[in-house]
Design an enzyme around this catalytic site. Structure first.
Site, PDB file in Angstrom:
ATOM      1  CB  CYS A 134      -0.928  -0.016   1.217  1.00  0.00           C
ATOM      2  SG  CYS A 134      -1.922   1.470   1.362  1.00  0.00           S
ATOM      3  CB  CYS A 137      -0.653   2.500   4.086  1.00  0.00           C
ATOM      4  SG  CYS A 137      -2.113   1.829   3.319  1.00  0.00           S
ATOM      5  CG  ASP A 138       3.229   1.110   4.370  1.00  0.00           C
ATOM      6  OD1 ASP A 138       2.699   1.546   5.407  1.00  0.00           O
ATOM      7  OD2 ASP A 138       3.113  -0.069   3.994  1.00  0.00           O
TER       8      ASP A 138
END
Ligand code: NAP
Length: 324
Positions: A134, A137-138
């Site tokens: 992701c 997200c990261d």
């Protein structure tokens, strides 16, 4: 006893909840992780009618608020079993989660899909230590660093675009010489000077002890000329004993598609060869009273708009079923 239990609080499940609540059916939504499903991993949605630019998390939040304000109950518990129960006078379903057991007269499965894995040694161990599924997200963890994105669909293209504003350098690795994703997006990527395209190649090794250190890239035996509609069927193998190239990277973003989350239903419901739940035009499965909506069902087009449309169709079919 609920009128309907919806498994999954993604776009399909929450839209179904809006419709079942409006039809005055007592509705419970069960979600294993966070509401919104896979859409929360999308930075920008540009193809949903009337909302030309909306972020995935914003879309999810608005939808969740709409469903819960209409009366949908939501519990964050992972479903581990679904059973059909019948007495002489009654037929209902029992849904077991890690914490509880619930009963309902009908069920809508809208559990979506899970990230497809490369299935390489070290992949699991280094997930969260350099390997990610992701970018939204990261991605922020890789400011000024070197990363690679693997995949050729829209997810990989959007991830690369997103990362190009954060990371110093991005390798985009794809197993064919043509992308599956939108050409307009590819054009945008070509204009960036920190993206290197590595085509006709697969990742053959993931190296690192405590953290990801490097990956090895191998050319494929032959580029796929006519990929199937469903990318997981496309056979590609790295050339054995070829001069694999080592890339030193800080982060690897795997974006090679998703697979249906249907393991727990395989004994009860009919699945197709790729594990998707077989459904008809009204989102009905082979078991009366169990319906299916969104990416988890057999269909040609897996998009946000078709997921929400499925939610409406499945909920209407539930109302019809409950009203006899
Ligand atoms: P996808 O379209 O199925 O693409 C998966 C990609 O990964 C393909 O290029 C495939 O290669 C490659 N791949 C599959 N298995 C592989 C393996 N084992 N090793 C190496 N490569 C592998 O998946 P997606 O990109 O996640 O997109 C899913 C759907 O969501 C699509 O309909 C997409 O348009 C949509 N989407 C929309 C948006 C948006 O509008 N904002 C954003 C993201 C996704 P081949 O091409 O060779 O098969």
């Amino acid at each position: 006893m609920y009128d309907v239990i919806i498994i999954g609080a993604g776009p399909a499940g929450l839209t179904a909840a809006i419709y079942t609540c409006r039809a005055n059916k007592k509705t419970l939504v069960l979600e294993a992780k966070v509401y919104g499903g896979a859409i929360v991993e999308t930075t920008q949605i540009e193809n949903y009618p009337v909302a030309p630019h909306i972020s995935g998390p914003n879309f999810a939040k608005t939808l969740y608020t709409q469903a819960t304000e209409l009366g949908a109950e939501v519990e964050f518990e992972e479903v581990v079993a679904l059973r059909e129960n019948a007495t002489d006078s009654d037929r209902y379903f029992e849904i077991t989660t890690e914490d509880d057991t619930y009963q309902a007269k009908s069920v809508i499965i809208a559990g979506g899909s899970i990230d497809r894995k490369l299935n390489l040694p070290n992949e699991k161990e280094l997930t969260g230590r350099g390997v990610s599924y992701c970018a939204t997200c990261d991605g922020a963890l890789y400011k000024g660093k070197t990363v690679a994105v693997n995949g050729g669909g829209n997810t990989a293209l959007y991830d690369t675009l997103y990362l190009s504003d954060i990371a110093k350098k991005i390798y985009l690795i794809h197993r064919r010489n043509e992308f599956r994703g939108d050409p307009a997006l590819v054009d945008k990527l070509k204009k960036k000077d920190n993206i290197e395209f590595i085509m006709d190649s697969v990742i053959s090794k993931i190296n690192g002890e405590k953290r990801l250190e490097s990956i090895e890239i191998s050319p494929v035996i032959r580029p796929v000329e006519n990929p199937s509609k469903n990318s997981e069927n496309t056979p590609v193998k790295p050339v054995e004993n070829s001069n694999a190239k080592t890339l030193k990277i800080d982060g690897l973003f795997v974006a090679i598609g998703r697979a249906p989350a249907t393991k727990i239903y395989k004994d009860l419901l009919k699945l197709d060869g790729n594990g998707y739940i077989v459904a008809d035009e009204k989102c009905r499965t082979n078991v009366p009273g169990i319906f299916v909506a969104g990416d988890v069902r057999t269909k040609d087009v897996r998009q946000l708009v078709t997921a929400t449309a499925d939610g409406a169709v499945a909920a209407s079919a539930v109302a019809e079923y409950l009203n006899g």
